[in-house]
Scaffold this active site. Structure first.
Site, PDB file in Angstrom:
ATOM      1  N   HIS A  67       0.810  -1.196  -0.105  1.00  0.00           N
ATOM      2  CA  HIS A  67       0.038  -0.093  -0.021  1.00  0.00           C
ATOM      3  C   HIS A  67       0.720   1.198  -0.039  1.00  0.00           C
ATOM      4  CE1 HIS A  67      -4.310   1.543   1.061  1.00  0.00           C
ATOM      5  NE2 HIS A  67      -3.546   2.680   0.802  1.00  0.00           N
ATOM      6  N   MET A  68       1.191   1.765  -1.191  1.00  0.00           N
ATOM      7  CA  MET A  68       2.056   2.785  -1.231  1.00  0.00           C
ATOM      8  C   MET A  68       1.465   4.011  -0.645  1.00  0.00           C
ATOM      9  SD  MET A  68       0.942   5.652  -3.459  1.00  0.00           S
ATOM     10  CE  MET A  68       2.540   6.352  -3.660  1.00  0.00           C
ATOM     11  N   HIS A  69       2.470   4.948   0.051  1.00  0.00           N
ATOM     12  CA  HIS A  69       2.057   6.185   0.677  1.00  0.00           C
ATOM     13  C   HIS A  69       3.612   7.019   0.578  1.00  0.00           C
ATOM     14  CE1 HIS A  69       4.005   3.065   3.333  1.00  0.00           C
ATOM     15  NE2 HIS A  69       4.529   3.964   4.026  1.00  0.00           N
ATOM     16  N   TRP A  70       2.910   8.377   0.730  1.00  0.00           N
ATOM     17  CA  TRP A  70       4.158   9.389   0.863  1.00  0.00           C
ATOM     18  C   TRP A  70       4.371   9.787   2.199  1.00  0.00           C
ATOM     19  CZ3 TRP A  70       6.580  10.970  -3.327  1.00  0.00           C
ATOM     20  CH2 TRP A  70       6.185  10.609  -4.604  1.00  0.00           C
TER      21      TRP A  70
END
Length: 172
Positions: free
Chosen positions: A124-127
């Site tokens: 789950h990509m995130h910045w």
């Protein structure tokens, strides 16, 4: 070099290490509709239909935020154009809100894509948005592998939640 036998304790890391090594982790970014109490417990400062902004439970610095899509995807190219736009807007708005609320001297902004890149939740990509202040880095990480965080997560949440509530009104 610390004297022989000296110990620097960071017991909060144990919880993280146990969870990080678990075979299956519940995704911290996959959330449904939240009550205010659940939002506070999960450190979510702002949520929109497409994304959310939350404090990092294991921060590099006070005020360390993460911006994640609601959809469970591993990399930005898998997001729709609309999701990328909204996440970009939220990253920019979060930086603006943090400038007003905590007045950092600068920011580190980036994403760790994939486990080998350091992502704790690689699926789950995130910045990450990490506020920085002059003098916030000292000898502790280099000599003792320990970070000194100057504000508790509860205090960070109480300070930032009203700012992000106002931001949510401005964005809608």
């Amino acid at each position: 070099m610390p004297p022989a036998g000296a110990r620097l304790w960071a017991p909060w890391r144990y919880t993280y290490l146990r969870k990080a090594s678990a075979a299956s982790q519940r995704c911290i970014f996959c959330v449904g509709k939240l009550t205010e109490a659940a939002r506070r417990r999960r450190l979510i400062l702002l949520d929109t239909p497409a994304a959310l902004v939350m404090l990092n439970l294991y921060p590099y610095n006070s005020g360390h935020l993460m911006v994640a899509p609601r959809r469970h995807v591993a990399s930005p190219e898998l997001l729709s154009r609309e999701e990328r736009i909204e996440i970009g807007e939220l990253v920019a708005a979060a930086i603006g809100a943090m400038r007003k609320a905590v007045r950092p001297a600068g920011f580190n902004v980036g994403a760790n894509l994939g486990r080998s890149a350091g992502a704790g939740f690689a699926e789950h990509m995130h910045w990450h948005i990490v506020p920085r202040w002059d003098g916030d880095t000292n000898f502790m990480p280099a000599t003792a592998g320990t970070r000194v965080i100057s504000q508790s997560l509860g205090d960070s949440y109480r300070q930032l939640r009203p700012v992000f509530k106002a931001l949510a009104r401005d964005l809608s």
